[in-house]
Design a protein around this motif. Structure first.
Motif, mmCIF file in Angstrom:
data_model
loop_
_atom_site.group_PDB
_atom_site.id
_atom_site.type_symbol
_atom_site.label_atom_id
_atom_site.label_comp_id
_atom_site.label_asym_id
_atom_site.label_seq_id
_atom_site.Cartn_x
_atom_site.Cartn_y
_atom_site.Cartn_z
ATOM 1 N N ARG C 231 0.830 -1.202 0.000
ATOM 2 C CA ARG C 231 0.000 0.000 0.000
ATOM 3 C C ARG C 231 0.863 1.251 0.000
ATOM 4 O O ARG C 231 0.553 2.233 -0.680
ATOM 5 C CB ARG C 231 -0.904 0.027 1.237
ATOM 6 N N LYS C 234 1.968 2.233 -3.154
ATOM 7 C CA LYS C 234 0.818 2.395 -4.048
ATOM 8 C C LYS C 234 0.831 1.370 -5.189
ATOM 9 O O LYS C 234 0.656 1.712 -6.349
ATOM 10 C CB LYS C 234 0.777 3.828 -4.599
ATOM 11 N N TRP C 235 1.067 0.143 -4.834
ATOM 12 C CA TRP C 235 1.078 -0.947 -5.814
ATOM 13 C C TRP C 235 -0.345 -1.209 -6.299
ATOM 14 O O TRP C 235 -1.237 -1.487 -5.502
ATOM 15 C CB TRP C 235 1.643 -2.210 -5.171
ATOM 16 N N GLU C 236 -0.565 -1.066 -7.599
ATOM 17 C CA GLU C 236 -1.908 -1.230 -8.152
ATOM 18 C C GLU C 236 -2.029 -2.497 -8.995
ATOM 19 O O GLU C 236 -3.133 -2.940 -9.302
ATOM 20 C CB GLU C 236 -2.265 -0.006 -9.024
ATOM 21 N N ASP C 265 -6.357 -7.457 3.821
ATOM 22 C CA ASP C 265 -6.507 -6.129 3.229
ATOM 23 C C ASP C 265 -7.564 -5.313 3.980
ATOM 24 O O ASP C 265 -7.376 -4.131 4.249
ATOM 25 C CB ASP C 265 -6.882 -6.295 1.751
#
Lengths: 299, 299, 299, 299
Positions: C231, C234-236, C265
């Protein structure tokens, strides 16, 4: 806490002064009321640190069982026999060995059969010397010896059998078990099956060393499994903490671990034991895991 | 070698065809003369690979002890009892278990007391079924199971005691012992002391997995110490190789290991045993090491 | 799922037939619609197993990007360059290397400087051959090689720097990281800082081998820490599963892991990030732990 | 030895008095001639132990480069900058960091990106403060921190690159390398390739802890491979001993290690380098091993 437990330190060398005493001084609910050491200089050191405590050069007559709740034996090996007698007189429930110096460091250093005999015979001799006293070996894979003779639960059980005495058992330290590449809940059953479980200690580590971290911080699920195994054998005696917070405040660390043990214990109340049993009977690892993860992850 | 040893393969599934047979075909001095498998398709596969061998759907009457030197049992578990009978009839010295699937992979998966009982009772049942046959358990810490029940020498000795039968012993694999974080020369003494040493296997690894490397390539000094310990217990039976050269030629690798074992054995002839004994009695690790290093390093 | 993803298998040897295909057949939502192999016998084998799939001896013209969603490259090394071209033409996001055979097994076996150059130059050559394609190295400490050259995140980053190309990055497998004695959340930051994170895979193990267990079953807290670190950067992109359930149903095991990742999560949504930041700034390990344990243990 | 090397101890706390001084007192050929400590009580302690040494509250002017051969810096971190200046003035070849307290113990304790920056920036700051001084980081996987930031050669090389200074290199300790699961001869090449090798230390251990045993006692073949790698990079500087004999006499242990290093060095003279090169070029592990085993085993 209004009532303190009163203790005596027997042997006031550097380990006692710098290793044990600071812990006693900081902890709530404990008071060191007596110190025994044959050296005047060491007794002076004790008096400087503990102005209210009585000191004595000899064990005999210093204290009686009604006023002392525990004894911290920190004397060198040659004095252990005498200390055991006193501990027994005081009503100690067991005397623990941690034979961390017995073993070998190098290949070819040891005649392994001889070393084994030394270790077995040494403990037997003490056990026979005080047949009314319960003894317990705290096994450990290494440190300080690079290879310790009593390294695992199974080796220690074999040694105890060979001793042929009934008053030697095992202290099962959760972290020592992880570190010995055991599954703690598994060896708990094994030691219990042999009737040799004397004491249980908890903490945590990274499986490669006796890091003595706070409980449940790395191996949360295995700690829960261990507490579940303790319930199954109906363990009623205390679960001790054996942790060593290098950088953390020791009292805060102890409270954190106690809090975790209690929370895990409450969690166990909520495990559906029938479902767990069914999953284990079916060797269904994923179903067993799901029961636990549902609790931890609020599913 | 002018005279081949003649063998039979019992059970010709994929493991036998692709795992065992290629080894037999490449090795000098061995011939597979018979294959037993109930499946016509598998017998056809055997006949295609071994045109001179006899094949049969059943064990009985196929071979007699005078013409078969060894049996390679590769049948599934349900057929093991029958295979054991035949092996016994043929004069096999022992039947080896490698219970690599017994154990657990996940926390909470197993009722450890139950799993232990299954393992102990299973071996006892077989041992009692064939009381004249010597059995041996080859313990291993893991693989394929992530945690194998019979993981160390000491656990296996405890299990054998609990079985209460006299015909189960231990195969001590040097590499499995390293991998289990044992000292091989130490557990050799322990297993021997209990009278349970049935077979000995050598190889090498990096202490974290059963790499099955050639002998003495990583732990040369400990291999020498292990061979010294074998002399001390007057081991006269063969020392087997259990290596698995992934990228090397298997026959070359076997010859390399045999050569190393022989050279180490000659080296042992030159160790001054009185000096070694004196160093060990004095717990003088450096003196013991010096004796060995002088030999290896031509000092 | 009403819409299947359509894939092609390139190279239909034993690994593809026995290792890959059974998984595709069992999984929901996937269909193998094409197989490429130059051998008529292997194409016949593919047709027997996949009657509806098209087969072809050559890659060219068999498929176009509109109808194929993914390519499973299972051809031998000599054909990889051609397969990379086709994957690129099909719009593959990256091509992954797992150089598990590069390294050494024995002391003295390798000129380590030479082996390092081979590994670096080999990957560089491929990267320069297809400069528009993103490549990624999945490092691993060992297996099948006993010592793999690209063993840790840091070694792989050094190698990538030395390559001097911009299209090679890293696949960070949580389990490989545990097994390499790394802290996964730590190396995630390190790889990200170097701009080389291409893909992320999760699973679990016992820190000594690539056991490929279901997610969160052993290292629940570290898995949570890893997801927290994802997170923070900012891993998408997707988080892949790389698990290998030996005894469990693969689809059930995959669903269990997905469920666990989702629950972890959700748990992260509830972490007080300001408090966590304050605890970390103060190096207060116990306060940080307490935040996490309160969530897991319902305190 | 007729001529002693003369040293100063800077900072005379408990570590210096109880950890360092006893070693200097026992060793042949060394004399502590000066002690610097701002505390009168500590200077008095030094004077009691070292009646002939000069003591001083400040560094300046106490000694000059002609009469002091070495400085043992045992002062707390806040005083290190000043000590570095003095060491530089005295002509010290390098100043070594052993950042064994930098890292983390628990999951979630650290913001790993922050911790990494602290470690990198801290060393950079010192390096820029004394740009003429050569610094060297001695990496280690753990102890006392459970996870040390500079844990492996590759991580440390990455950190040094990030520092962007030219005067920070690496101390490669053979035992730390084993313990970090590296191959020492391999990382020696890697550090050398980056031009960052400042110092080399030898000892031995069991690959799981920094046991600091005498050289060659466990990993004899890998020690030989390491010395071979040192020859290949034409290392001319001293090879240091970093061993810690808990139970052995330190001087005897040091002599044993020196003797072993010399004997291994003589052995290397006899290795046929052309044959070794040919075996390595052919990736023929068994041929390479045979060359070495023939030497060690007198074949």
């Amino acid at each position: 806490m209004t009532l303190s437990r009163r203790g005596a330190i027997v042997g006031f060398g550097g380990v006692a002064e710098h290793g044990h005493l600071p812990g006693w001084l900081r902890a709530d609910g404990f008071e060191i009321v007596a110190v025994v050491d044959p050296s005047p200089a060491r007794r002076a050191a004790a008096e400087a640190r503990l102005p209210k405590a009585r000191t004595s050069a000899v064990l005999d007559g210093l204290f009686d069982a009604t006023e002392i709740d525990f004894v911290d034996i920190a004397s060198p090996p040659a004095h252990h026999a005498r200390a055991i007698e006193v501990a027994a007189a005081l009503g100690a429930k067991y005397v623990k060995f941690w034979p961390g110096q017995d073993g070998h460091d190098y290949p070819f250093q040891a005649d392994h059969a001889q070393i084994w005999d030394y270790a077995v015979n040494g403990v037997r001799e003490i056990a026979e010397f005080a047949p009314q006293t319960q003894f317990a070996i705290e096994y450990k894979a290494k440190e300080p010896r690079v290879h310790i003779t009593f390294s695992t639960a199974a080796r220690t059980l074999l040694a105890i059998q060979e001793m042929g005495v009934s008053n030697v058992g095992i202290v099962l330290d959760f972290g020592h078990s992880l570190f010995a590449k055991e599954t703690p809940a598994d060896v708990l059953q094994l030691v219990h099956k042999h009737g040799k479980l004397v004491s249980v200690e908890v903490n945590d580590n990274w499986r490669e060393w006796d890091d003595d971290l706070a409980v449940g911080t790395v191996h949360l699920i295995e700690t829960l499994e261990f507490l579940h195994a303790l319930r199954r054998i109906k363990w009623e005696a205390p679960i001790l903490l054996d942790q060593f917070p290098f950088r953390e405040d020791p009292v805060t660390a102890a409270r954190a671990s106690i809090r975790t043990v209690r929370a895990l214990d409450r969690l166990l109340d909520r495990v559906d034991l029938n479902q767990l049993r069914a999953a284990q009977d079916a060797q269904d690892a994923l179903a067993a895991q799901r029961l636990i993860q549902d609790l931890l992850l609020h599913n």
